[in-house]
Scaffold this motif. Structure first.
Motif, PDB file in Angstrom:
ATOM      1  N   GLU A   1      -3.814   8.660   5.724  1.00 30.94           N
ATOM      2  CA  GLU A   1      -4.803   8.443   4.677  1.00 30.94           C
ATOM      3  C   GLU A   1      -4.309   7.354   3.741  1.00 30.94           C
ATOM      4  O   GLU A   1      -3.237   7.473   3.143  1.00 30.94           O
ATOM      5  CB  GLU A   1      -5.044   9.732   3.891  1.00 30.94           C
ATOM      6  CG  GLU A   1      -6.031   9.572   2.738  1.00 30.94           C
ATOM      7  CD  GLU A   1      -6.153  10.822   1.892  1.00 30.94           C
ATOM      8  OE1 GLU A   1      -7.205  11.004   1.248  1.00 30.94           O
ATOM      9  OE2 GLU A   1      -5.196  11.636   1.884  1.00 30.94           O
ATOM     10  N   TRP A   2      -5.105   6.293   3.601  1.00 26.41           N
ATOM     11  CA  TRP A   2      -4.787   5.253   2.647  1.00 26.41           C
ATOM     12  C   TRP A   2      -5.027   5.750   1.224  1.00 26.41           C
ATOM     13  O   TRP A   2      -6.082   6.318   0.928  1.00 26.41           O
ATOM     14  CB  TRP A   2      -5.650   4.013   2.913  1.00 26.41           C
ATOM     15  CG  TRP A   2      -5.509   2.929   1.895  1.00 26.41           C
ATOM     16  CD1 TRP A   2      -4.411   2.177   1.636  1.00 26.41           C
ATOM     17  CD2 TRP A   2      -6.529   2.477   0.997  1.00 26.41           C
ATOM     18  NE1 TRP A   2      -4.667   1.277   0.627  1.00 26.41           N
ATOM     19  CE2 TRP A   2      -5.961   1.437   0.222  1.00 26.41           C
ATOM     20  CE3 TRP A   2      -7.858   2.841   0.777  1.00 26.41           C
ATOM     21  CZ2 TRP A   2      -6.684   0.759  -0.757  1.00 26.41           C
ATOM     22  CZ3 TRP A   2      -8.586   2.164  -0.192  1.00 26.41           C
ATOM     23  CH2 TRP A   2      -7.996   1.144  -0.943  1.00 26.41           C
TER      24      TRP A   2
ATOM     25  N   ILE B   1       0.340   5.056   1.644  1.00 27.17           N
ATOM     26  CA  ILE B   1      -0.389   5.779   2.673  1.00 27.17           C
ATOM     27  C   ILE B   1       0.307   7.117   2.862  1.00 27.17           C
ATOM     28  O   ILE B   1       1.530   7.199   2.783  1.00 27.17           O
ATOM     29  CB  ILE B   1      -0.416   4.971   3.987  1.00 27.17           C
ATOM     30  CG1 ILE B   1      -1.139   3.633   3.778  1.00 27.17           C
ATOM     31  CG2 ILE B   1      -1.075   5.765   5.113  1.00 27.17           C
ATOM     32  CD1 ILE B   1      -0.880   2.611   4.872  1.00 27.17           C
TER      33      ILE B   1
ATOM     34  N   PRO C   1      -4.977   2.377   7.282  1.00 27.69           N
ATOM     35  CA  PRO C   1      -3.580   2.367   7.729  1.00 27.69           C
ATOM     36  C   PRO C   1      -3.313   1.393   8.867  1.00 27.69           C
ATOM     37  O   PRO C   1      -2.231   0.808   8.941  1.00 27.69           O
ATOM     38  CB  PRO C   1      -3.356   3.822   8.167  1.00 27.69           C
ATOM     39  CG  PRO C   1      -4.303   4.608   7.318  1.00 27.69           C
ATOM     40  CD  PRO C   1      -5.523   3.739   7.191  1.00 27.69           C
TER      41      PRO C   1
ATOM     42  N   SER D   1       0.810  -1.209   0.000  1.00 25.74           N
ATOM     43  CA  SER D   1       0.000   0.000   0.000  1.00 25.74           C
ATOM     44  C   SER D   1       0.846   1.262   0.000  1.00 25.74           C
ATOM     45  O   SER D   1       1.999   1.272   0.448  1.00 25.74           O
ATOM     46  CB  SER D   1      -0.901   0.049   1.238  1.00 25.74           C
ATOM     47  OG  SER D   1      -1.813  -1.032   1.262  1.00 25.74           O
TER      48      SER D   1
END
Length: 130
Positions: free
Chosen positions: A48-49, A39, A114, A37
Motif C-alpha cells: 500500500e502506497w 509504502i 508500489p 515514497s
C-alpha cells in the motif's frame, strides 16, 4: 549505487504517532528526476502506497491515509520522514521507503503505486500494540 535505509521504532502504542526515517545514499533526495515514497505491507495484504515527497518538497498522499500522514525531509542529511498519527493495530505492517521515477523531470505527481518504484529499503516491521 542508491541505497535506502529505514529506521524507527518497532513497537508503537495505539493512539501514538509513528515516526520513521529513511536515509538515502548514492543520490540526492532533491533530484528532479525521482521522488521518495513510503509504502507498507500489512500481514497477508498487498503493498500500500502511503505517500511521497519530491524535489521541491511537494508531497502527495494516499487518500485513505492523508488525514493522518505527514511526510517531510531534511535535505542536509539526505533523509525523509514519515509521521503517521493516531495509529491503531491495523497500522501494523512492514514499512518501506522507496524511490520512484518521475514521468518527466520536475513533474508534480499526486498519486503513484508500489510498482512504480525501482529501489527499496529492506523494510522495517512496525507493530501497533498496547
Amino acid at each position: 549505487q542508491v541505497h535506502l535505509q529505514e529506521s524507527g521504532p518497532s513497537l508503537v502504542k495505539p493512539s501514538q504517532t509513528l515516526t520513521l526515517t529513511c536515509t538515502v545514499s548514492g543520490a540526492s533526495i532533491t533530484t528532479n528526476t525521482h521522488y521518495w515514497s513510503w509504502i507498507r505491507q500489512p500481514p497477508g495484504k498487498d503493498l500500500e502506497w502511503i505517500g511521497s515527497i519530491a524535489h521541491t518538497g511537494n508531497t502527495a498522499y494516499s487518500p485513505s491515509l492523508r488525514s493522518r500522514t505527514s511526510i517531510d525531509w531534511d535535505t542536509s542529511k539526505n533523509q525523509f520522514f514519515l509521521d503517521l498519527s493516531f495509529v491503531t493495530p491495523e497500522d501494523t505492517a512492514v514499512y518501506y521507503c522507496a524511490r520512484g521515477a518521475l514521468p518527466m523531470p520536475g513533474i508534480v505527481i499526486r498519486h503513484t503505486t508500489p510498482q512504480d518504484h525501482d529501489v527499496w529499503g529492506q523494510g522495517t516491521q512496525v507493530t501497533v500494540s498496547s
